[in-house]
Structures are given as C-alpha cells and as structure tokens.
Design an enzyme around this catalytic site. Structure first.
Site, PDB file in Angstrom:
ATOM      1  N   GLN A 233       0.410  -1.497  -0.298  1.00 11.80           N
ATOM      2  CA  GLN A 233      -0.167   0.079  -0.299  1.00 11.80           C
ATOM      3  C   GLN A 233       0.709   0.898  -0.726  1.00 11.80           C
ATOM      4  OE1 GLN A 233      -2.833  -2.409   3.667  1.00 11.80           O
ATOM      5  NE2 GLN A 233      -3.934  -0.451   2.373  1.00 11.80           N
TER       6      GLN A 233
ATOM      7  N   HIS B 288       0.946  -9.105   4.700  1.00  8.02           N
ATOM      8  CA  HIS B 288       0.209  -8.369   4.783  1.00  8.02           C
ATOM      9  C   HIS B 288      -0.830  -8.525   3.168  1.00  8.02           C
ATOM     10  CE1 HIS B 288      -1.452  -4.094   6.740  1.00  8.02           C
ATOM     11  NE2 HIS B 288      -2.391  -5.044   5.625  1.00  8.02           N
TER      12      HIS B 288
ATOM     13  N   ASN C 142      -1.175 -10.380   8.377  1.00  3.13           N
ATOM     14  CA  ASN C 142      -1.994  -9.905   9.094  1.00  3.13           C
ATOM     15  C   ASN C 142      -3.294 -10.245   8.648  1.00  3.13           C
ATOM     16  OD1 ASN C 142      -2.608  -7.020   9.328  1.00  3.13           O
ATOM     17  ND2 ASN C 142      -3.285  -7.218   7.057  1.00  3.13           N
ATOM     18  N   GLU C 143      -4.562 -10.436  10.015  1.00  6.78           N
ATOM     19  CA  GLU C 143      -6.204 -10.496   8.877  1.00  6.78           C
ATOM     20  C   GLU C 143      -6.536 -11.987   8.948  1.00  6.78           C
ATOM     21  OE1 GLU C 143      -7.710  -5.641   8.990  1.00  6.78           O
ATOM     22  OE2 GLU C 143      -7.769  -7.070   7.718  1.00  6.78           O
TER      23      GLU C 143
END
Length: 422
Positions: free
Chosen positions: A19, A113, A157-158
């Site tokens: 990102q 991620h 992540n998540e």
C-alpha cells in the site's frame, strides 16, 4: 479528566508494504491491478514511494512523538522466484530497521500483509497444503537475517479476513456496492476479468487463490497452519522475538432475538481459531467498527448513522469491547495493531482516536495487558481495490510530489504519545 498511560506503552502507526512502497512488480496484486478490465479502481504504481522515503517517514514519526512502527516485509520482494532470495531486498529492510533504531522507534514486523509472490498463486496459493511450508521457509529466512532487530513479529495480517469478505460479497447481492466499499463492476465484466486473471496466472480462473478472497474451510486451515509452522521456524532462528498474528475483529452486538446470530459470528470469526493461537507470545487485535445482529441476522447501520468512507458505522467504542472479549479468551498481551478511520474530515479522526483510546485506557485500568496502539494508517495510501480514494492517514501525501503533510490529527495523536496523557 486526564488519563495516564503506562510509561512503557507503545504509541505507533501501521502501514502495509504494497500500500505504501510502490512498484511491487512481483506480487500477485500488481498483476491483478494491471490486467485489462481489472476490478481495481486504479493501479498502485509508485504508491507513496515509501520504499525510497522510509527514512524521512520514520524521522517524521519520531518528530511527532511516536515510539513504534508496525510495517510489513514484502514476500514478493524477498523471494521473487521460488527458492531464490533477493539479498538486495533483505538489505533494504535491514536499512529500514536501522532507521527505526536510529530514531528510537520500536519496530513491529508483519511477514504477510495480503500480498503474495505471483509464483505462489501459480502453485495453488492459499488453498494449497504446500503453502504453509513455503511460507515458513520465507519467514525463517527473513528472521535469520533480520531477527536480531525485530522484537515483535506478526506472521500474517488478518488471517481471518476471508470470512468477512465472504459476508460482504453476500450482502452485496442486496446492497449497493458503494455502500459496502467493494468495486465489483457488472457480472459480465467480472467474468471477463476472472478469465483474464486465470490466463495471467496460467491456471483455471477458479484456481486463482490469492489471500484477499473468499476461502474454503481447507483454505482457512492452510492459513492458520502457515502461522503455526512459521512460528516454529521463527523461534528456531530468532528465539528472542515475540511471535503473534493479527485478526480483524468486529464489535459483535445483538438486539433481542439476535443473540444466536451474534454468537455464531463470534465463533466463526474468532473463537474457532483459538487453538492455533495458544502458543503465541502476543495477540495483534484490529478493529474498525461494530456489527449488530437481530432476529433475521445482520442489521446494517441506520440511514442516519455517521459512516466512514468505507461505509462502516463510526463507532470507536468497538475497540474497548473487542479488547475485553479477546482478553476473556486469550491469556496473552494484546497489541492493537490497527484501529482507525477513513475520512476526509480530520476532526472526526481526532474524535475517533480520543474515544478509541479512552476504551484502551479503561481496559488497562482493569488489568488487561494492552501493550500498545498502532493507528491505521501512518500515510494516506493505496486502499486495495478502492485505489487512493480512501484517506486513513495521519499524514496526507501529495502524490505528484510525494510530499508529506501531517494532519492536525497527527499532532494531536503525537501529543498524546509524547505525554502519555489522554
């Protein structure tokens, strides 16, 4: 009334490599963004050039008063081809860690991620039982090289996000796509896109198993086995590093008649994964809003409820509830690894931070071991399929010049961090 936080509290912000870094050309997302007919609103491109500007960004965090930084290492850079590790990429992240040390910023690293190397997707991606061993091999390599400088590491992540994605897709069948924040296009264009996707990866479209997608039960098992195998590999080469995972958790509430739906949601999104987390050193908790359930199931936010750019209800109080719920089931230190708001109204970001931190303070006051709070996000950045239209950052970015401009919320949050007082 002022609220005092512990002197040892970690005040930070989070980013994800894809990102913010830019030009992540070997990742699956880069390929997906650049396909004709892509579902992505725009391409990530140079993103906010954090790969080049990381030192200035870390210095700015320190100047604001923050003392920690959660960021991710990009698997597709480290291992662009299977079994071939890129020393230049490792050295880059070593430099990022050195900058953290120079500016007294404590790093929290995430090893996955959302984005994966393209070769992994071609080999079955996150539905292949061979992926956990491949992920563990990558994690072991990174931590053997860099572990001495990494006090905390989040493997994935998540890890539970596919469950939420599946629910959003189902809700989209009866709701406007903009409301739930997914840019899907028409059914025809989607079919063309998935056909192109399969062709690009060289597998049938239904076998393109990127991480950020709906999952089968087997796929969930793959992800959590990847976590446990990575944890074992990390401990072998970097035993001093604290290992955990991050989960995305909604504050799940119910009105009379909705209790069974709410209990099912909590079981599905959190409780079923507890056996995989038992040997972790800490828990990375991420919360943005609440979900309310009634007799018929999920109840969307009221028409007149304040909503964020993502269509979420503005509900910072959810963080306290989720911390309390997690602590009931996990006897571990908690780090809030993400909490924030997509909004153009920075006054609402300030209000969100204050109300969320009130909840964190309440939890600490009741003896819950919350070690730190990482605001999402440090920078306005690339919000996946939604491109650059959603602004979560403490720092605004002029992408024509890549100039950073701290928002009032950055100074406000920095002042809290500087004084340990809310």
């Amino acid at each position: 009334m002022s609220r005092q936080f512990p002197e040892s509290f970690y005040w930070g912000a989070s980013t994800a490599a894809h990102q913010v870094e830019g030009n992540n050309v070997n990742s699956d997302f880069w390929l997906m963004e650049n396909l004709e007919g892509t579902v992505f609103k725009e391409r990530s491109g140079e993103a906010v050039d954090h790969y080049r500007l990381y030192r200035e960004d870390i210095a700015l965090m320190a100047e604001l008063g923050l003392n920690s930084y959660r960021f991710s290492v990009e698997w597709a850079r480290i291992e662009p081809k299977e079994g071939q590790f890129d020393q230049e990429a490792i050295d880059h992240y070593r430099d990022v860690l050195a900058a953290c040390k120079e500016f007294n910023i404590m790093p929290i690293i995430t090893l996955h991620h959302f984005t994966s190397p393209q070769w992994l997707i071609r080999a079955g991606g996150w539905e292949s039982m061979e992926t956990p061993a491949k992920f563990a091999r990558y994690c072991e390599h990174v931590m053997r090289e860099l572990g001495d400088s990494i006090p905390y590491v989040c493997t994935i992540n998540e890890a539970n996000i596919s469950i939420g994605i599946t629910k959003i897709i189902k809700r989209h069948q009866t709701q406007n796509a903009a409301q739930v924040g997914i840019n899907t296009g028409t059914m025809e264009s989607m079919q063309k896109y998935f056909a192109a996707l399969g062709q690009a990866f060289g597998v049938p479209p239904q076998e393109v198993h990127a991480f950020l997608a709906a999952r089968s039960e087997k796929g969930l098992e793959v992800i959590f086995k990847a976590h446990t195998q990575a944890r074992e590999a990390i401990r072998k080469v970097s035993p001093q590093t604290q290992v955990g995972i991050t989960l995305s958790l909604y504050d799940i509430q119910s009105i009379p008649g909705g209790e069974v739906h709410a209990a099912h949601a909590m079981q599905e999104e959190f409780l079923q994964f507890l056996p995989y987390l038992e040997e972790d050193d800490f828990f990375g908790l991420q919360n943005y809003t609440r979900y309310v359930y009634g007799p018929e199931g999920y109840i969307p936010p009221a028409e007149d409820a304040e909503k964020t750019q993502m269509g979420n209800e503005f509900y910072p109080e959810g963080l306290e509830s989720v911390i309390r719920y997690a602590s009931m089931h996990l006897n571990k230190p908690i780090i809030v690894t993400e909490n924030g708001i997509g909004t153009e109204n920075d006054e609402r970001r300030i209000a969100f931070i204050d109300r969320a931190l009130q909840g964190v303070h309440n939890c600490i006051g009741d003896g819950i071991p919350v070690l730190g709070y990482m605001h999402w996000s440090l920078l306005d950045n690339f919000e996946w399929q939604l491109g650059y239209s959603k602004t979560f950052g403490l720092l605004a970015v002029d992408r024509s010049t890549q100039e950073r401009k701290p928002k009032p919320s950055a100074y406000h949050y920095g002042n809290i961090a500087n004084t340990n007082l809310l």
